[in-house]
Design an enzyme around this catalytic site. Structure first.
Site, PDB file in Angstrom:
ATOM      1  N   HIS A 222       0.828  -1.199   0.000  1.00 51.90           N
ATOM      2  CA  HIS A 222       0.000   0.000   0.000  1.00 51.90           C
ATOM      3  C   HIS A 222       0.867   1.254   0.000  1.00 51.90           C
ATOM      4  O   HIS A 222       2.090   1.192   0.184  1.00 51.90           O
ATOM      5  CB  HIS A 222      -0.936  -0.018   1.206  1.00 51.90           C
ATOM      6  CG  HIS A 222      -2.034  -1.034   1.089  1.00 51.90           C
ATOM      7  ND1 HIS A 222      -3.049  -1.166   2.006  1.00 51.90           N
ATOM      8  CD2 HIS A 222      -2.278  -1.972   0.135  1.00 51.90           C
ATOM      9  CE1 HIS A 222      -3.863  -2.147   1.640  1.00 51.90           C
ATOM     10  NE2 HIS A 222      -3.415  -2.643   0.505  1.00 51.90           N
TER      11      HIS A 222
ATOM     12  N   GLU B 238       1.276   3.670   2.118  1.00 50.97           N
ATOM     13  CA  GLU B 238       2.010   3.948   3.348  1.00 50.97           C
ATOM     14  C   GLU B 238       3.317   3.162   3.406  1.00 50.97           C
ATOM     15  O   GLU B 238       4.359   3.677   3.822  1.00 50.97           O
ATOM     16  CB  GLU B 238       1.153   3.589   4.570  1.00 50.97           C
ATOM     17  CG  GLU B 238      -0.162   4.342   4.639  1.00 50.97           C
ATOM     18  CD  GLU B 238      -1.319   3.569   4.029  1.00 50.97           C
ATOM     19  OE1 GLU B 238      -2.384   3.511   4.647  1.00 50.97           O
ATOM     20  OE2 GLU B 238      -1.128   3.006   2.916  1.00 50.97           O
TER      21      GLU B 238
ATOM     22  N   CYS C 140      -5.264   0.880   6.703  1.00 42.67           N
ATOM     23  CA  CYS C 140      -6.034  -0.319   7.037  1.00 42.67           C
ATOM     24  C   CYS C 140      -5.502  -0.944   8.318  1.00 42.67           C
ATOM     25  O   CYS C 140      -4.315  -0.845   8.643  1.00 42.67           O
ATOM     26  CB  CYS C 140      -5.987  -1.323   5.888  1.00 42.67           C
ATOM     27  SG  CYS C 140      -4.329  -1.949   5.515  1.00 42.67           S
TER      28      CYS C 140
ATOM     29  N   ALA D 170     -20.612  11.080 -27.857  1.00 45.33           N
ATOM     30  CA  ALA D 170     -20.101  12.159 -28.699  1.00 45.33           C
ATOM     31  C   ALA D 170     -21.195  12.569 -29.664  1.00 45.33           C
ATOM     32  O   ALA D 170     -21.898  11.720 -30.222  1.00 45.33           O
ATOM     33  CB  ALA D 170     -18.851  11.697 -29.452  1.00 45.33           C
TER      34      ALA D 170
ATOM     35  N   LEU E  18     -13.996  -2.191 -28.340  1.00 40.68           N
ATOM     36  CA  LEU E  18     -14.203  -1.682 -26.975  1.00 40.68           C
ATOM     37  C   LEU E  18     -12.988  -1.897 -26.077  1.00 40.68           C
ATOM     38  O   LEU E  18     -13.115  -1.885 -24.849  1.00 40.68           O
ATOM     39  CB  LEU E  18     -15.439  -2.314 -26.334  1.00 40.68           C
ATOM     40  CG  LEU E  18     -16.775  -2.086 -27.054  1.00 40.68           C
ATOM     41  CD1 LEU E  18     -17.908  -2.769 -26.297  1.00 40.68           C
ATOM     42  CD2 LEU E  18     -17.055  -0.602 -27.221  1.00 40.68           C
TER      43      LEU E  18
ATOM     44  N   GLY F 227     -25.986   3.236 -27.097  1.00 42.52           N
ATOM     45  CA  GLY F 227     -26.740   4.177 -27.905  1.00 42.52           C
ATOM     46  C   GLY F 227     -27.721   4.985 -27.087  1.00 42.52           C
ATOM     47  O   GLY F 227     -27.714   4.972 -25.847  1.00 42.52           O
TER      48      GLY F 227
ATOM     49  N   ILE G 298     -29.930   3.044 -24.497  1.00 46.50           N
ATOM     50  CA  ILE G 298     -29.180   2.592 -23.325  1.00 46.50           C
ATOM     51  C   ILE G 298     -28.924   3.772 -22.382  1.00 46.50           C
ATOM     52  O   ILE G 298     -29.143   3.684 -21.169  1.00 46.50           O
ATOM     53  CB  ILE G 298     -27.846   1.948 -23.743  1.00 46.50           C
ATOM     54  CG1 ILE G 298     -28.103   0.715 -24.603  1.00 46.50           C
ATOM     55  CG2 ILE G 298     -27.011   1.600 -22.518  1.00 46.50           C
ATOM     56  CD1 ILE G 298     -28.824  -0.401 -23.873  1.00 46.50           C
TER      57      ILE G 298
ATOM     58  N   GLY H   6     -30.609   6.520 -22.236  1.00 41.30           N
ATOM     59  CA  GLY H   6     -31.896   6.940 -21.694  1.00 41.30           C
ATOM     60  C   GLY H   6     -32.370   6.046 -20.572  1.00 41.30           C
ATOM     61  O   GLY H   6     -32.930   6.512 -19.576  1.00 41.30           O
TER      62      GLY H   6
END
Length: 407
Positions: free
Chosen positions: A87, A89, A112, A191, A241, A336, A339, A341
Site C-alpha cells: 500500500h 504507506e 487499514c 459524442a 471496446l 446508444g 441505453i 436513456g
C-alpha cells in the site's frame, strides 16, 4: 512563531475553532479534536497527486497516496501501485527509512487495520516510529471504518482526520460507491454534433468526434473496470471496446459488457473473436435461446441470464448488482440513445462525459444522445451538477455529475 488559523472552508457545520497559547489551531467536534497545522493541506495535496498515479491499476482497491514529512521536509513518499502490491504507506515508509522516526505521515485514506491481500498498514506505521498521522478521509467500508485511526490513537499517536476530505473522496468515487452499495460507479459517455446528434438517420457515426477526443476515451477505458454497450451498437459498429493507447505503459483491459436480451451477438463479431484475450460478458434475458448461449460460451464469452424490465430490456439494477459481485467498481457506458436513456430514467448513472464536435447535422431524424421517457415540462428535465467544460482538440468536452453530492 504564530501559526495561522484554519481557513473557513476547513470548519464545518457543528464545529468550532480553538486557539492554543502558541497560536496553533484546532477544530473541536463532538467526538474528537482535529489538530490542524499550517502545512497539512500542502502535503495532503502532494499525497493526492501521488494517488492519481495508481489510477487504473489497483481496482477493486482504492487509489491512495502517502507522504512522510520530518521537520517540514518530505523524506519519503509513495502510492498504491497495483492490486496485491504494498500500500501507499508502506512505499512511503520504506523510502523514508530511519527518517520516519518522529515524523508525520500524510495519507489520503485511513490506513487499514486488517489483513487482506497485504498486512495491516497500521502496524507498519507503528513500527516505523511515526508520531503523527494526517488522514484525508476515513475508510468508507462500513465494516472497518475508523479501525485504523483508532488503532493509531490507542498506540499514542496524534491522528488528524478530514484534511481535504472532499478532494480525497473525489479520488475514489467508484471504490466508495462499490464498497457502500455493492454496485459499480456508472459513467455515461457519448459524442455528438452541436445539435445533439450522435449519428445520421442511417446510423453512420464515424467519426463524430475528433482524434483527440477518441484518444481520451481510450484513456478512460484504461482506467475503468468495464465498458458497456447495447446490442444495437454492437451490431452496427462491430466495436472492439478495448483501450488502445500508443505509449508502452502497461494497463489492464476493461471487461466488455453487451446488453443483448436475445443473445444476437454474432460469433464472427470482433467482441466474440477476441473474447479469449480480453474478457466479454453478455447480459441476456431468460428468453435467449440456450443453444445460442452455449455457442457464445464455447468461444469464451461469459453469458449471464438476467430478468427483464417491463420495457423488455435487461434489468439494469440487477445487472449492476451482478457486476458488483464480480468486483467491478466502475462502468463506462458507451451505448446508444436507448441505453443512455434507460440508465438516466432509472437513476443509475453517476457522472458523464459529453463530447461535442464543431459540426451541425441539421436532421431531426438523426440519432439523439438520449432517448427515454417523455418529459413535457422543463421542470422535469434531469438536472446536472459540477459541470466543467474544456477543449479537447477541436471538440468541447462537458464533464459533470447527476447528483449534487459525492459518495
Amino acid at each position: 512563531m504564530r501559526r495561522p488559523c484554519p481557513t473557513k472552508k476547513a470548519i464545518r457545520h457543528g464545529q468550532r475553532m480553538a486557539l492554543g497559547r502558541d497560536g496553533s489551531a484546532s477544530i473541536e467536534t463532538n467526538d474528537v479534536m482535529m489538530d490542524l497545522m499550517p502545512q497539512d493541506e500542502h502535503f495532503m495535496r502532494r499525497a493526492i497527486r501521488l494517488a492519481l498515479k495508481g489510477r487504473g491499476h489497483t481496482s477493486p482497491n482504492p487509489i491512495v497516496g502517502a507522504v512522510v514529512v520530518r521537520d517540514g521536509r518530505i523524506v519519503g513518499e509513495g502510492f498504491h501501485q497495483q492490486l496485491g502490491g504494498p500500500h501507499a504507506e508502506v512505499h512511503a515508509l520504506r523510502r523514508a527509512g530511519t527518517s520516519a522516526q518522529g515524523a508525520t505521515l500524510y495519507v489520503t485514506l485511513e490506513p487499514c487495520n486488517h489483513h487482506g491481500r497485504t498486512p495491516p498498514c497500521t502496524e507498519a506505521v507503528l513500527h516505523a516510529g511515526i508520531t503523527r498521522v494526517v488522514i484525508g478521509m476515513a475508510d468508507p467500508n462500513p465494516r472497518v471504518t475508523g479501525g485504523g485511526a483508532d488503532r493509531l490513537r490507542q498506540a499514542g499517536l496524534s491522528v488528524t482526520v478530514g484534511v481535504l476530505e472532499k478532494e480525497c473522496r473525489a479520488l475514489n468515487q467508484p471504490f466508495i460507491k462499490w464498497v457502500t452499495t455493492g454496485r459499480p460507479h456508472v459513467t455515461l459517455k457519448c459524442a455528438a454534433t452541436l445539435d445533439g446528434r450522435t449519428a445520421t438517420r442511417t446510423g453512420d457515426s464515424r467519426w463524430v468526434s475528433g482524434e483527440d477526443s477518441r484518444r481520451l476515451v481510450h484513456k478512460l477505458r484504461a482506467t475503468l473496470d468495464a465498458v458497456l454497450v447495447g446490442i444495437g451498437t454492437a451490431l452496427t459498429d462491430d466495436p472492439l471496446l478495448t483501450a488502445r493507447l500508443s505509449r508502452a505503459k502497461t494497463f489492464r483491459q476493461p471487461l466488455r459488457v453487451v446488453l443483448d436480451t436475445q443473445a444476437r451477438l454474432p460469433l464472427a463479431s470482433q467482441l466474440v473473436q477476441t473474447a479469449q484475450h480480453s474478457p466479454v460478458l453478455l447480459a441476456c434475458g431468460e428468453s435467449a435461446p440456450k443453444p445460442v448461449r452455449e455457442r457464445l460460451e464455447a468461444q469464451g464469452v461469459q453469458v449471464v441470464v438476467l430478468p427483464s424490465q417491463e420495457s423488455g430490456g435487461v434489468d439494469l439494477q440487477v445487472l449492476l448488482e451482478e457486476l458488483g459481485r464480480r468486483s467491478i467498481t466502475s462502468v463506462l457506458v458507451e451505448g446508444g440513445a436507448r441505453i443512455h436513456g434507460a440508465f438516466l430514467d432509472h437513476g443509475l448513472a453517476d457522472d458523464f462525459y459529453l463530447f461535442f464536435a464543431p459540426k451541425i447535422l441539421g436532421d431531426a431524424s438523426g440519432v439523439p444522445m438520449f432517448q427515454g421517457q417523455c418529459r413535457l415540462a422543463l421542470r422535469e428535465a434531469v438536472p446536472l451538477y459540477a459541470c466543467q467544460s474544456r477543449r479537447v482538440g477541436q471538440d468541447i468536452l462537458i464533464h459533470g455529475r447527476f447528483s449534487p453530492h459525492l459518495y
